[in-house]
Write an enzyme that holds these catalytic residues in place. Structure first.
Site, PDB file in Angstrom:
ATOM      1  NE  ARG A 158       0.412   5.537   8.210  1.00  0.00           N
ATOM      2  CZ  ARG A 158       1.028   4.340   7.959  1.00  0.00           C
ATOM      3  NH1 ARG A 158       1.136   4.998   6.798  1.00  0.00           N
ATOM      4  NH2 ARG A 158       1.406   3.901   8.825  1.00  0.00           N
TER       5      ARG A 158
ATOM      6  NE  ARG B  63      -2.325   0.115   3.703  1.00  0.00           N
ATOM      7  CZ  ARG B  63      -2.730   0.295   4.353  1.00  0.00           C
ATOM      8  NH1 ARG B  63      -3.724   0.976   4.464  1.00  0.00           N
ATOM      9  NH2 ARG B  63      -1.956   0.813   5.617  1.00  0.00           N
TER      10      ARG B  63
END
Ligand SMILES: [Zn+2]
Length: 214
Positions: A165, A154
């Site tokens: 992130r 992904r």
């Protein structure tokens, strides 16, 4: 690393009540309307609209289970607080209820390890099963064990995305960490090894903390 898993293990080891906002949400979603508490109904309404449930509502849901806060084995708050304002309101309510937190466990994992764990993940295009190139490899490279679908990485699991992130995560949690550090409650625990190892390390750190507090 599943923080929920750790809270569950601590619950078993210490006999502490496990108060998880995730569980509260799941319980709320599975109830029929007639037994919904006001806060649960409000939270459900936000969730139906796909909106974030506000702090005050999350807190009301926790408070509706406040009997657990007086549980003899103590309690583990899992997934709460997430923001500085939640932490401040938790502090106020604890003072009102003449309760106190013994420690705030901060699970620490080096960025390199997070990247190696996440970037090894592969997901099946068809059935969404998750594999890991090192820890849970499929029988045939790139092929799903369950449905024969193609495995892919992904976008979120690419090292660049993980770094971005994690930086956002650290920016968000830094004020919380500072808050609890100032209160002398922060207890850093290394989150490396198996869930059982991490749990044993957590219990040892909590015991050491309660001994030095005496
Ligand atoms: Zn599959």
């Amino acid at each position: 690393m599943g923080k929920g898993t750790q809270a569950q293990l601590l619950h078993q080891r210490l006999g502490a009540c496990h108060l998880s906002t995730g569980d509260v949400f799941r319980a709320a979603a599975s109830r029929t309307d007639c037994v919904l508490t006001p806060a649960m109904a409000a939270a459900l309404e936000y969730m139906r609209r796909g909106a974030l449930v506000p702090d005050a509502t999350v807190w009301e849901m926790v408070r509706e289970r406040s009997g657990c806060l007086r549980c003899q084995g103590g309690f583990v708050l899992d997934g709460f607080p997430r923001t500085l304002s939640q932490a401040e309101s938790l502090n106020r309510v604890m003072q009102e209820e003449k309760l106190s937190l013994s420690a705030v466990v901060n699970y620490e994992l080096p960025l390199a390890e997070i990247i190696s764990r996440l970037s090894g993940r592969r997901v099946c295009k068809k059935c969404k099963s998750v594999f890991h190139v090192a820890h849970q490899p499929p029988k045939v490279e790139g092929v799903c064990d369950h449905c024969g679908g193609q495995l892919y990485q992904r976008e979120d699991d690419r090292p660049e995305s993980i770094t971005v992130r994690m930086e956002a995560y650290e920016r968000n949690t830094a004020p919380l960490i500072e808050f609890y550090q100032r209160l002398g409650l922060l207890l850093p625990v290394a989150a490396t090894g198996s869930p059982e190892e991490i749990c044993a390390r957590t219990v040892a750190a909590l015991e050491q903390r309660s001994q030095s507090a005496k």
